[in-house]
Design a protein around this motif. Sequence first.
Motif, PDB file in Angstrom:
ATOM      1  N   LYS A   1      15.350 -32.292  18.824  1.00 21.29           N
ATOM      2  CA  LYS A   1      15.690 -31.013  18.640  1.00 21.29           C
ATOM      3  C   LYS A   1      14.291 -30.138  18.293  1.00 21.29           C
ATOM      4  O   LYS A   1      13.549 -30.520  17.549  1.00 21.29           O
ATOM      5  CB  LYS A   1      16.807 -30.657  17.453  1.00 21.29           C
ATOM      6  CG  LYS A   1      17.153 -29.190  17.191  1.00 21.29           C
ATOM      7  CD  LYS A   1      18.245 -29.195  16.134  1.00 21.29           C
ATOM      8  CE  LYS A   1      17.942 -29.868  15.070  1.00 21.29           C
ATOM      9  NZ  LYS A   1      18.882 -29.622  13.722  1.00 21.29           N
ATOM     10  N   GLN A   2      14.427 -28.869  18.943  1.00 20.21           N
ATOM     11  CA  GLN A   2      13.248 -28.016  18.722  1.00 20.21           C
ATOM     12  C   GLN A   2      13.851 -26.670  18.588  1.00 20.21           C
ATOM     13  O   GLN A   2      14.749 -26.176  19.348  1.00 20.21           O
ATOM     14  CB  GLN A   2      12.236 -28.225  19.971  1.00 20.21           C
ATOM     15  CG  GLN A   2      10.915 -27.403  19.710  1.00 20.21           C
ATOM     16  CD  GLN A   2      10.172 -27.850  20.842  1.00 20.21           C
ATOM     17  OE1 GLN A   2      10.567 -28.667  21.930  1.00 20.21           O
ATOM     18  NE2 GLN A   2       8.723 -27.771  20.458  1.00 20.21           N
ATOM     19  N   TYR A   3      13.213 -25.719  18.001  1.00 23.76           N
ATOM     20  CA  TYR A   3      13.553 -24.339  17.659  1.00 23.76           C
ATOM     21  C   TYR A   3      12.529 -23.314  18.247  1.00 23.76           C
ATOM     22  O   TYR A   3      11.380 -23.750  18.315  1.00 23.76           O
ATOM     23  CB  TYR A   3      13.577 -24.040  16.253  1.00 23.76           C
ATOM     24  CG  TYR A   3      14.880 -24.532  15.548  1.00 23.76           C
ATOM     25  CD1 TYR A   3      16.119 -24.088  15.421  1.00 23.76           C
ATOM     26  CD2 TYR A   3      14.732 -25.900  14.878  1.00 23.76           C
ATOM     27  CE1 TYR A   3      16.963 -24.740  14.816  1.00 23.76           C
ATOM     28  CE2 TYR A   3      15.579 -26.371  14.151  1.00 23.76           C
ATOM     29  CZ  TYR A   3      17.099 -25.910  14.235  1.00 23.76           C
ATOM     30  OH  TYR A   3      18.060 -26.482  13.359  1.00 23.76           O
ATOM     31  N   PHE A   4      13.224 -22.282  18.722  1.00 22.18           N
ATOM     32  CA  PHE A   4      12.372 -21.173  19.413  1.00 22.18           C
ATOM     33  C   PHE A   4      12.736 -19.971  19.010  1.00 22.18           C
ATOM     34  O   PHE A   4      13.857 -19.880  18.759  1.00 22.18           O
ATOM     35  CB  PHE A   4      12.385 -21.282  20.923  1.00 22.18           C
ATOM     36  CG  PHE A   4      12.063 -22.567  21.655  1.00 22.18           C
ATOM     37  CD1 PHE A   4      10.822 -22.901  22.096  1.00 22.18           C
ATOM     38  CD2 PHE A   4      12.899 -23.562  21.913  1.00 22.18           C
ATOM     39  CE1 PHE A   4      10.438 -24.039  22.578  1.00 22.18           C
ATOM     40  CE2 PHE A   4      12.795 -24.844  22.460  1.00 22.18           C
ATOM     41  CZ  PHE A   4      11.300 -25.271  22.538  1.00 22.18           C
ATOM     42  N   HIS A   5      11.584 -19.243  18.678  1.00 25.13           N
ATOM     43  CA  HIS A   5      12.116 -17.794  18.169  1.00 25.13           C
ATOM     44  C   HIS A   5      11.693 -16.641  18.849  1.00 25.13           C
ATOM     45  O   HIS A   5      10.340 -16.497  19.060  1.00 25.13           O
ATOM     46  CB  HIS A   5      11.526 -17.763  16.590  1.00 25.13           C
ATOM     47  CG  HIS A   5      12.124 -18.780  15.779  1.00 25.13           C
ATOM     48  ND1 HIS A   5      13.125 -18.434  15.098  1.00 25.13           N
ATOM     49  CD2 HIS A   5      11.593 -19.840  15.400  1.00 25.13           C
ATOM     50  CE1 HIS A   5      13.255 -19.551  14.202  1.00 25.13           C
ATOM     51  NE2 HIS A   5      12.399 -20.476  14.492  1.00 25.13           N
TER      52      HIS A   5
ATOM     53  N   GLU B   1       8.912 -14.078  17.416  1.00 25.95           N
ATOM     54  CA  GLU B   1       7.756 -14.626  17.448  1.00 25.95           C
ATOM     55  C   GLU B   1       7.079 -14.137  18.865  1.00 25.95           C
ATOM     56  O   GLU B   1       5.832 -13.724  18.785  1.00 25.95           O
ATOM     57  CB  GLU B   1       7.351 -15.918  17.200  1.00 25.95           C
ATOM     58  CG  GLU B   1       7.861 -16.240  15.737  1.00 25.95           C
ATOM     59  CD  GLU B   1       7.843 -17.839  15.652  1.00 25.95           C
ATOM     60  OE1 GLU B   1       7.288 -18.693  16.531  1.00 25.95           O
ATOM     61  OE2 GLU B   1       8.193 -18.216  14.597  1.00 25.95           O
TER      62      GLU B   1
END
Length: 92
Positions: free
Chosen positions: A76-80, A83
Amino acid sequence: MTTKNYIFLTLEGHTYQPNSEFVEPDIDNLQVIGFSIGVDQKDAFRRLLKENSYLVDTTFDEIFCLELADDFIEQKQYFHLSELSRRTEKTC
């Protein structure tokens, strides 16, 4: 027999952005119906319905599934997006 992980989704439904003031949906997207395991897609779907019997009473109709990697939780990886927009503002 080895079981595999599946995510069940539908194209039906809509979502709204946070703090949206519009009555109309902002984004057409996928709705997550649930996760399940099975030896194949049909087995996983049967298990999903057995564990979440309320799903048959929803208005969702067409549901599809995608097989997930065995280590999908660890990957799992988060992206914003916020930003990205800040970086764009700095470069202008």
